[in-house]
Design a protein around this motif. Sequence first.
Motif, PDB file in Angstrom:
ATOM      1  N   TYR A   1       0.836  -1.197   0.000  1.00 28.14           N
ATOM      2  CA  TYR A   1       0.000   0.000   0.000  1.00 28.14           C
ATOM      3  C   TYR A   1       0.875   1.252   0.000  1.00 28.14           C
ATOM      4  O   TYR A   1       0.604   2.213  -0.731  1.00 28.14           O
ATOM      5  CB  TYR A   1      -0.929  -0.026   1.213  1.00 28.14           C
ATOM      6  CG  TYR A   1      -1.686   1.247   1.435  1.00 28.14           C
ATOM      7  CD1 TYR A   1      -2.764   1.594   0.636  1.00 28.14           C
ATOM      8  CD2 TYR A   1      -1.321   2.129   2.452  1.00 28.14           C
ATOM      9  CE1 TYR A   1      -3.455   2.759   0.825  1.00 28.14           C
ATOM     10  CE2 TYR A   1      -2.017   3.303   2.659  1.00 28.14           C
ATOM     11  CZ  TYR A   1      -3.074   3.618   1.847  1.00 28.14           C
ATOM     12  OH  TYR A   1      -3.763   4.783   2.046  1.00 28.14           O
ATOM     13  N   ILE A   2       1.935   1.250   0.784  1.00 27.06           N
ATOM     14  CA  ILE A   2       2.830   2.405   0.876  1.00 27.06           C
ATOM     15  C   ILE A   2       3.536   2.631  -0.460  1.00 27.06           C
ATOM     16  O   ILE A   2       3.653   3.760  -0.929  1.00 27.06           O
ATOM     17  CB  ILE A   2       3.843   2.222   2.017  1.00 27.06           C
ATOM     18  CG1 ILE A   2       3.114   2.259   3.363  1.00 27.06           C
ATOM     19  CG2 ILE A   2       4.928   3.279   1.968  1.00 27.06           C
ATOM     20  CD1 ILE A   2       3.976   1.907   4.545  1.00 27.06           C
ATOM     21  N   LEU A   3       3.988   1.568  -1.088  1.00 30.06           N
ATOM     22  CA  LEU A   3       4.655   1.701  -2.381  1.00 30.06           C
ATOM     23  C   LEU A   3       3.705   2.248  -3.451  1.00 30.06           C
ATOM     24  O   LEU A   3       4.098   3.070  -4.275  1.00 30.06           O
ATOM     25  CB  LEU A   3       5.241   0.363  -2.819  1.00 30.06           C
ATOM     26  CG  LEU A   3       6.427  -0.135  -2.004  1.00 30.06           C
ATOM     27  CD1 LEU A   3       6.833  -1.532  -2.458  1.00 30.06           C
ATOM     28  CD2 LEU A   3       7.595   0.816  -2.106  1.00 30.06           C
TER      29      LEU A   3
ATOM     30  N   LEU B   1       1.905   6.839  -6.723  1.00 33.07           N
ATOM     31  CA  LEU B   1       0.848   7.782  -7.074  1.00 33.07           C
ATOM     32  C   LEU B   1       1.296   9.222  -6.814  1.00 33.07           C
ATOM     33  O   LEU B   1       1.100  10.107  -7.652  1.00 33.07           O
ATOM     34  CB  LEU B   1      -0.425   7.465  -6.284  1.00 33.07           C
ATOM     35  CG  LEU B   1      -1.643   8.320  -6.578  1.00 33.07           C
ATOM     36  CD1 LEU B   1      -2.110   8.088  -8.015  1.00 33.07           C
ATOM     37  CD2 LEU B   1      -2.762   7.991  -5.602  1.00 33.07           C
ATOM     38  N   LEU B   2       1.926   9.458  -5.652  1.00 31.52           N
ATOM     39  CA  LEU B   2       2.418  10.800  -5.342  1.00 31.52           C
ATOM     40  C   LEU B   2       3.522  11.221  -6.315  1.00 31.52           C
ATOM     41  O   LEU B   2       3.597  12.390  -6.710  1.00 31.52           O
ATOM     42  CB  LEU B   2       2.927  10.862  -3.901  1.00 31.52           C
ATOM     43  CG  LEU B   2       1.861  10.842  -2.822  1.00 31.52           C
ATOM     44  CD1 LEU B   2       2.504  10.761  -1.448  1.00 31.52           C
ATOM     45  CD2 LEU B   2       0.962  12.059  -2.928  1.00 31.52           C
ATOM     46  N   PHE B   3       4.382  10.278  -6.687  1.00 23.57           N
ATOM     47  CA  PHE B   3       5.476  10.563  -7.617  1.00 23.57           C
ATOM     48  C   PHE B   3       4.930  11.020  -8.967  1.00 23.57           C
ATOM     49  O   PHE B   3       5.564  11.803  -9.667  1.00 23.57           O
ATOM     50  CB  PHE B   3       6.352   9.316  -7.775  1.00 23.57           C
ATOM     51  CG  PHE B   3       7.598   9.538  -8.564  1.00 23.57           C
ATOM     52  CD1 PHE B   3       8.649  10.280  -8.039  1.00 23.57           C
ATOM     53  CD2 PHE B   3       7.737   9.010  -9.837  1.00 23.57           C
ATOM     54  CE1 PHE B   3       9.814  10.486  -8.765  1.00 23.57           C
ATOM     55  CE2 PHE B   3       8.897   9.202 -10.567  1.00 23.57           C
ATOM     56  CZ  PHE B   3       9.933   9.947 -10.032  1.00 23.57           C
ATOM     57  N   ILE B   4       3.751  10.537  -9.329  1.00 20.32           N
ATOM     58  CA  ILE B   4       3.130  10.917 -10.594  1.00 20.32           C
ATOM     59  C   ILE B   4       2.296  12.188 -10.443  1.00 20.32           C
ATOM     60  O   ILE B   4       2.378  13.103 -11.261  1.00 20.32           O
ATOM     61  CB  ILE B   4       2.258   9.761 -11.139  1.00 20.32           C
ATOM     62  CG1 ILE B   4       3.156   8.582 -11.512  1.00 20.32           C
ATOM     63  CG2 ILE B   4       1.418  10.208 -12.329  1.00 20.32           C
ATOM     64  CD1 ILE B   4       2.400   7.299 -11.807  1.00 20.32           C
ATOM     65  N   LEU B   5       1.501  12.263  -9.356  1.00 22.61           N
ATOM     66  CA  LEU B   5       0.570  13.380  -9.199  1.00 22.61           C
ATOM     67  C   LEU B   5       1.229  14.701  -8.810  1.00 22.61           C
ATOM     68  O   LEU B   5       0.821  15.755  -9.300  1.00 22.61           O
ATOM     69  CB  LEU B   5      -0.503  13.037  -8.172  1.00 22.61           C
ATOM     70  CG  LEU B   5      -1.561  12.036  -8.601  1.00 22.61           C
ATOM     71  CD1 LEU B   5      -2.554  11.788  -7.478  1.00 22.61           C
ATOM     72  CD2 LEU B   5      -2.290  12.537  -9.841  1.00 22.61           C
ATOM     73  N   VAL B   6       2.214  14.670  -7.928  1.00 21.53           N
ATOM     74  CA  VAL B   6       2.813  15.918  -7.444  1.00 21.53           C
ATOM     75  C   VAL B   6       3.410  16.737  -8.591  1.00 21.53           C
ATOM     76  O   VAL B   6       3.128  17.938  -8.694  1.00 21.53           O
ATOM     77  CB  VAL B   6       3.827  15.648  -6.311  1.00 21.53           C
ATOM     78  CG1 VAL B   6       4.639  16.889  -5.991  1.00 21.53           C
ATOM     79  CG2 VAL B   6       3.109  15.159  -5.064  1.00 21.53           C
ATOM     80  N   PRO B   7       4.214  16.154  -9.480  1.00 23.75           N
ATOM     81  CA  PRO B   7       4.724  16.979 -10.589  1.00 23.75           C
ATOM     82  C   PRO B   7       3.621  17.529 -11.494  1.00 23.75           C
ATOM     83  O   PRO B   7       3.719  18.667 -11.972  1.00 23.75           O
ATOM     84  CB  PRO B   7       5.629  16.022 -11.371  1.00 23.75           C
ATOM     85  CG  PRO B   7       6.011  14.972 -10.396  1.00 23.75           C
ATOM     86  CD  PRO B   7       4.840  14.823  -9.482  1.00 23.75           C
ATOM     87  N   ILE B   8       2.574  16.746 -11.719  1.00 24.71           N
ATOM     88  CA  ILE B   8       1.472  17.227 -12.561  1.00 24.71           C
ATOM     89  C   ILE B   8       0.790  18.416 -11.898  1.00 24.71           C
ATOM     90  O   ILE B   8       0.497  19.437 -12.549  1.00 24.71           O
ATOM     91  CB  ILE B   8       0.466  16.083 -12.839  1.00 24.71           C
ATOM     92  CG1 ILE B   8       1.116  15.037 -13.740  1.00 24.71           C
ATOM     93  CG2 ILE B   8      -0.819  16.621 -13.462  1.00 24.71           C
ATOM     94  CD1 ILE B   8       0.298  13.760 -13.899  1.00 24.71           C
ATOM     95  N   ILE B   9       0.537  18.320 -10.593  1.00 27.54           N
ATOM     96  CA  ILE B   9      -0.085  19.425  -9.860  1.00 27.54           C
ATOM     97  C   ILE B   9       0.829  20.647  -9.866  1.00 27.54           C
ATOM     98  O   ILE B   9       0.373  21.781 -10.099  1.00 27.54           O
ATOM     99  CB  ILE B   9      -0.427  18.989  -8.424  1.00 27.54           C
ATOM    100  CG1 ILE B   9      -1.531  17.932  -8.450  1.00 27.54           C
ATOM    101  CG2 ILE B   9      -0.835  20.172  -7.562  1.00 27.54           C
ATOM    102  CD1 ILE B   9      -1.750  17.233  -7.120  1.00 27.54           C
ATOM    103  N   GLU B  10       2.126  20.437  -9.641  1.00 28.05           N
ATOM    104  CA  GLU B  10       3.076  21.555  -9.622  1.00 28.05           C
ATOM    105  C   GLU B  10       3.133  22.253 -10.985  1.00 28.05           C
ATOM    106  O   GLU B  10       3.191  23.485 -11.050  1.00 28.05           O
ATOM    107  CB  GLU B  10       4.470  21.074  -9.222  1.00 28.05           C
ATOM    108  CG  GLU B  10       4.616  20.674  -7.783  1.00 28.05           C
ATOM    109  CD  GLU B  10       4.538  21.826  -6.781  1.00 28.05           C
ATOM    110  OE1 GLU B  10       4.221  22.977  -7.154  1.00 28.05           O
ATOM    111  OE2 GLU B  10       4.783  21.562  -5.605  1.00 28.05           O
ATOM    112  N   ILE B  11       3.125  21.489 -12.057  1.00 27.46           N
ATOM    113  CA  ILE B  11       3.148  22.087 -13.403  1.00 27.46           C
ATOM    114  C   ILE B  11       1.903  22.945 -13.617  1.00 27.46           C
ATOM    115  O   ILE B  11       1.986  24.066 -14.131  1.00 27.46           O
ATOM    116  CB  ILE B  11       3.283  20.997 -14.486  1.00 27.46           C
ATOM    117  CG1 ILE B  11       4.681  20.381 -14.440  1.00 27.46           C
ATOM    118  CG2 ILE B  11       2.998  21.566 -15.881  1.00 27.46           C
ATOM    119  CD1 ILE B  11       4.833  19.130 -15.282  1.00 27.46           C
TER     120      ILE B  11
END
Length: 164
Positions: A3-5, A10-20
């Motif tokens: 679950y943690i992985l 998911l965070l590794f993918i979503l955070v850059p998209i949100i930041e962009i």
Amino acid sequence: MRYILQLLLLLFILVPIIEIGVFIQVGDILGLGTTLFIVVITAVVGVNLLKRQGFKAWRDIQMSMAQGQIPALEMASAAQLLFAGGLLLTPGFVTDFIGFSLMIPEVRRTIAKQLMRRWQNKASGFSQSSHFHDGSEFNSYDNHSSAQRRQGRTLEGEYEERSE
């Protein structure tokens, strides 16, 4: 663990998209130069705050240990500061917001208490067997209720020498 992985992926993918997306919105409003200037300034200010807060966390750990206490909350606070530093050095407004939020001692203390409560609940009823390099073994058994465990720091167990 799985679950943690999955959450990290998911965070590794979503955070850059949100930041962009946030960069584009802020860049439209303020312009490219101002947006980049703000990102650099937040990193510099963040590093300076991290330095001060880190020294304070180190002093708190030392004071706690000098008083004979386990510096659990202080160590959790220091770990959060390390995480905050990484977020503040990462270009972006969302990561900067989270990083600056973790610079607030009360926020760190609240998160640390929640994490410790969660870990303590998971550790309730825990039985451990440790094998040492010389072949000996240490077993700790939980024979007390959770209320008794929370009150004291007594560790009961048995030690057995094993020859190979």
